[in-house]
Structures are given as C-alpha cells and as structure tokens.
Scaffold this active site. Structure first.
Site, mmCIF file in Angstrom:
data_model
loop_
_atom_site.group_PDB
_atom_site.id
_atom_site.type_symbol
_atom_site.label_atom_id
_atom_site.label_comp_id
_atom_site.label_asym_id
_atom_site.label_seq_id
_atom_site.Cartn_x
_atom_site.Cartn_y
_atom_site.Cartn_z
ATOM 1 N N LYS A 1 2.904 11.642 -3.764
ATOM 2 C CA LYS A 1 2.137 10.703 -4.588
ATOM 3 C C LYS A 1 1.021 11.402 -5.369
ATOM 4 O O LYS A 1 0.665 10.988 -6.462
ATOM 5 C CB LYS A 1 1.550 9.604 -3.700
ATOM 6 C CG LYS A 1 0.896 8.486 -4.501
ATOM 7 C CD LYS A 1 0.379 7.378 -3.630
ATOM 8 C CE LYS A 1 -1.072 7.521 -3.322
ATOM 9 N NZ LYS A 1 -1.694 6.309 -2.779
ATOM 10 N N GLU B 1 -7.166 0.948 -4.455
ATOM 11 C CA GLU B 1 -7.190 0.857 -2.992
ATOM 12 C C GLU B 1 -8.544 0.403 -2.433
ATOM 13 O O GLU B 1 -8.590 -0.524 -1.626
ATOM 14 C CB GLU B 1 -6.738 2.186 -2.379
ATOM 15 C CG GLU B 1 -5.230 2.359 -2.539
ATOM 16 C CD GLU B 1 -4.741 3.791 -2.429
ATOM 17 O OE1 GLU B 1 -5.513 4.673 -2.000
ATOM 18 O OE2 GLU B 1 -3.577 4.031 -2.779
ATOM 19 N N ASP C 1 0.886 -1.163 0.000
ATOM 20 C CA ASP C 1 0.000 0.000 0.000
ATOM 21 C C ASP C 1 0.925 1.214 0.000
ATOM 22 O O ASP C 1 1.503 1.564 1.026
ATOM 23 C CB ASP C 1 -0.867 -0.057 1.270
ATOM 24 C CG ASP C 1 -1.613 1.251 1.539
ATOM 25 O OD1 ASP C 1 -1.595 2.143 0.681
ATOM 26 O OD2 ASP C 1 -2.222 1.358 2.630
ATOM 27 N N ASP D 1 -13.020 5.762 1.291
ATOM 28 C CA ASP D 1 -11.587 5.708 1.587
ATOM 29 C C ASP D 1 -11.014 7.125 1.628
ATOM 30 O O ASP D 1 -10.756 7.728 0.589
ATOM 31 C CB ASP D 1 -10.912 4.845 0.500
ATOM 32 C CG ASP D 1 -9.414 4.697 0.700
ATOM 33 O OD1 ASP D 1 -8.860 5.320 1.629
ATOM 34 O OD2 ASP D 1 -8.792 3.956 -0.074
#
Ligand code: AMP
Length: 509
Positions: A76, A177, A13, A199
């Site tokens: 990211k 994810e 992850d 999420d």
C-alpha cells in the site's frame, strides 16, 4: 444479525499490514465483520505459490516464510507513487520480492514471473475483504467507504479508487484514517472537544488535529509520513540481529531470502512480545550453514530496553511531525482535550510513555486502536445511506500543497497544505504564442519548493484555444478538490466562457 439491504455500504480499512471491514446495522450500531476463523483482520498480503495459485490474506501469510520472493506485502505504501527519490531502492532493501519502475511513472511488482501494478494488488486484497463481507452478510457487497492515510496524495487516492473499479466495487467515498477514527470516538457522545489522533500503523504514520462539535468533525491540520510505521520498527530489530550474527559468525544473511523472512517474522513477533514483557529470546534454529557445512543457529536475547534504544529515533520522528502539525493548527499541548491512539504500533509501551511525557497526560483509551478506523468508516458509510438518520458533517484538509510548475521548475502553490476541502480555486493564464491552440500545465502535489521533488499528479492539456495573438486569450484554470481529497482540473476561455477540452497526458496509473 438482522438482514441488511443489498445496497448497504460497508466500511473498509485497507491497511498496510492488515485490513478490516465493518458495517452499520439498523440504528447505527456497528459490527466488525469476522473472517471464517473468527478473526476480524485479514493480512494485506498477496502471493502466488509454486503451483501458480493466487493466495490472499491468511493463506498468503502462512506460506510467506517459504515463498518470500512471491509474497507481496506492505504494497500500500507504493500505490500511486512514482519510482523516484530512491523509493524503489529504499523499499527493495526491506522486502524479498522484486520491484521496479513501471511504464506509467509508477512502481511495479514481480511475483511468480508476472508483473503487477500496485493497484492490481490492492484490488486483490479489496476483493478478498469484499468476499469475506459478502459471505458474512449474505449478499454481494458492491459499495464501500474505504479509508486511506491522511498523508496520501491525490494520485494515491485515485489508485485506491481504481483498485475498487478493477473489481467492480464502487468506492463511494474515500476518507482519511485519523478522521475515521475520530468518528468512531465521537459519534453519539455530544462532544465539544479538540482531539489529536496519533495513528501509527504497520506502514504509515498520520497525525490529525480534529475539532469535534457533536456531529461536526473539522480537521484543523494533518501531517504524516507514509514510510514510517511498525515495519520500520521491525527493520530496526532486523538490522540489529543481522549485525550481531555477522559479528559472531562472519556471515551476512541479507542475500538469503528464506533466512531473511524467518528473521523478519521473528523480529515482528519479538517486538510485539516486548510490549507485554521486558525480555524475550530471539532464537532461530538452523538459520544457515558455515562454509564447512555446519548448521548455525541464531540465538540472542532481546530486552525491551534494547528495542527502545533501537527505535527511539523513529518515535522522535513521530513527535517532530506532531509538533509541526500542532504549529500549523495553531494549538498548544494544553489546548488538546484528548490524544487518541490508533494503529497497532501504538501498543508499544515506549510510544505511550513518550506521548504521556510529552502531553503531560496519558492518551485516551476511548477507541480500540485496531478497530476504530473500520468502525469510523462504517459509521460514515451509514451516514451516506438513503435510509440513514445519521447526519454528519466532515470537514477535512489536503495533506500537501497542490500547485503547478512555474518557470524553472518552481512549485507555484494553488492550494496550500491543510487547505480545507472541498475547495476550489481559479487561476488566470494567458496564451504565450500567436495562434496557440493548446495550453499545457503540469500539476504537482507536495510541500517542496521545486516540483522535481514533488509528486506529478498529471500533465493537463487544454485544447481548442481560440486562434489569436499571443497574450490575448485569457484562460481560467479551475482546481477543484473534492471532500475525498481528489483533484479535478478544468479550463475555460475567460472572454467567451467556453470550456476547453481537457486531456490528462500522464495517466494516473
Ligand atoms: P495496523 O496497521 O494498525 O494493523 O498495525 C499493525 C502494526 O502494529 C504492525 O507493525 C504490528 O507489528 C504492530 N503491532 C501490533 N500489535 C502490537 C503490539 N502489541 N506491540 C507493538 N506493536 C504491535
């Protein structure tokens, strides 16, 4: 732990703020991989100190306050992004390191006099996770399943694959994810449910509606915002305390990177504290000096209520996206069996209360919000292994339309948003000039009607078109999107069946 074969695929992850790895041991049991200190997560931070040493993870985080200009975090969100739509300016406002547009239609980062591409930084962080996992498992990890936000474009996914290539880590599969989290929730439970995965992590927000039928995981629709996460909650706190300080002392701290870093650190800690209690002090001694040389402290009290007021708009944005995704999946609140929370920011009581109120039932506690994604990635990795008895069927979707540029810059959609993947679609094109030898198409991803506001995936040039009159060569352009959400484009002559030579002119990185 039992000895695993050296070709074992681990699950990673790769988070905006923290990263985590897990591995399935025999029989599909999953273990999170601990770091030396015993913790499971590694901060996704890269830094270079004054001696020129590269630091990654906890070491980078430890010196962050003192070296804010050369500490790269939350990068990211920038992978595979072009420096348009004010991205550079927006991000620059909330980080202390310098960023700018690069040569390859990308964003570059400055650190200690060096310039990095975003995927270089991702590669450093991936390498750290790989090394931690290798130390723990006793062999050099070479293969991984890596998760990305569902709302990542093809180019962002390519960026993550490239990061793996740079360090000789084969990214066997990229998965989304929320989908990974649903695997952690659903595998081995013989479910027949429709779940909504909410999420909200450090940097990004994703929502997916997923139907689970035993070992079939079918995503019906997904949506999100890769600039909406815990960091934005921190920013709301930061803005408030800076305004308060300026009102009290007439001093603007934004130009002082060390002070700003101290404020950022405490803002996040206070935000987290306020998930467990209703009040917290916000005190930083000697944050700056008056023009007369007197030291000044920052000193105020923060309450949970104030935090909720400051971040209500952010939570509302997540709900707007939830509604849009439900509409696209054609489901109503009552059709959802579970609402699953993933990502550290969902620990905020206000987020949970808002969702409980909206769905008229509390969210599921079925998965651990920080660990579910890595666990799901490891389970999926296990299912890909030759010796595995876990057979899974994953059916995902593309998060944004893929299309090409038509006359006047309009977006001609080839694959619509939420189209199932893997997928392929052919499009006919004809030559427009006599003896035209090349055909060029510009391919974009995004949901805006004009391509200039979508992400350019590439300029594809098909060469070797047979000489003929305008309009008489008919080409077929084939768009293929893999299960990973990665696009391949090819073209062939419809009359002769001959494949055209394809060159990608705007590189992916
Ligand atoms: P993740 O990317 O899932 O690791 O999420 C990290 C984000 O969750 C960061 O922005 C953290 O500040 C935030 N976070 C972690 N724990 C809590 C908490 N107890 N309450 C509120 N936010 C939290």
């Amino acid at each position: 732990m039992e000895k695993l074969p050296p070709d074992t695929i681990v699950g990673i992850d790769l988070g905006t703020t923290n990263s985590c790895a897990a591995v399935a041991t025999g029989g599909g049991q999953v273990k999170l991989i601990p770091h030396k200190g015993g913790e499971y997560t590694i901060p996704s931070i890269f830094a270079i100190d004054d001696k020129g040493h590269e630091l990654i993870g906890h070491d980078a985080k430890r010196q962050w306050q003192l070296n804010p200009r050369n500490t790269l975090y939350a990068t990211k969100r920038l992978i595979g992004r072009s420096p348009k739509d004010g991205i550079v300016e927006t991000v620059q406002r909330s980080v202390q390191y310098r960023l700018h547009g690069g040569e390859h239609n990308d964003v570059e980062l400055d650190c200690h006099g060096r310039t990095f591409q975003v995927q270089d930084v991702a590669a450093k962080i991936l390498a750290k996770i790989r090394d931690v996992a290798s130390d723990h498992l006793g062999f050099k990890v070479r293969r991984a399943v890596v998760t990305v936000p569902a709302y990542f474009t093809d180019r962002q996914r390519q960026g993550v694959k490239e990061a793996g290539r740079l360090i000789d880590l084969e990214v066997v599969r990229i998965i989304n994810e929320p989908t990974a989290a649903s695997l952690a929730y659903g595998i081995g439970r013989k479910l027949d449910e429709r779940v909504l995965v909410y999420d909200l992590g450090g940097g990004t927000f994703d929502v997916s509606i997923i139907e689970i039928r035993d070992r079939v995981f079918e995503v019906k629709a997904t949506g999100g915002d890769i600039f909406l996460g815990g960091i934005d909650f921190d920013d709301a706190v930061i803005r408030h305390v800076l305004e308060d300080f300026e009102k009290k002392h007439g001093i603007d701290l934004t130009g002082d990177p060390v002070a700003m870093q101290r404020v950022r650190d405490l803002a996040e800690r206070t935000k987290i504290d306020l998930s467990a209690r209703t009040e917290a002090p916000f005190s930083i001694p000697f944050i700056t000096m008056t023009p007369q040389g007197q030291p000044l402290n920052m000193d105020l009290r923060f309450t949970r209520t104030l935090l909720e007021e400051l971040t209500r708009g952010l939570v509302q944005r997540t709900l707007d996206i939830v509604e849009q995704v439900m509409a696209e999946a054609r489901v109503e609140r009552k059709d959802l069996d579970e609402v699953m929370l993933v990502g550290g920011q969902t620990r905020m009581p206000f987020v949970q209360q808002t969702l409980t109120h909206y769905f008229k039932k509390p969210p599921s506690k079925g998965v651990h919000p920080d660990e579910a994604v890595a666990i799901g990635a490891a389970l999926y990795a296990w299912s890909l292994q030759d010796n595995s008895d876990l057979k899974l069927q994953l059916l995902d979707v593309i998060p944004m339309a893929i299309g090409l540029e038509a006359a006047g810059g309009a977006m001609h959609v080839v694959l619509p948003r939420n189209a199932p993947i893997p997928n392929a679609k052919a499009l006919a094109a004809t030559s427009s000039a006599d003896n035209q030898s090349e055909l060029m198409v510009r391919i974009f991803q995004g949901d805006r009607p004009d391509t200039s506001r979508n992400e350019l995936l590439g300029e594809f040039v098909f060469g070797g078109v047979r000489p003929a009159r305008a309009g008489s060569v008919r080409l077929e352009i084939l768009f293929e999107v893999s299960i990973e959400g990665i696009l391949t484009v090819s073209a062939s002559d419809l009359d002769t069946g001959r494949q055209m030579k394809t060159t990608l002119r705007v590189t992916q990185s």
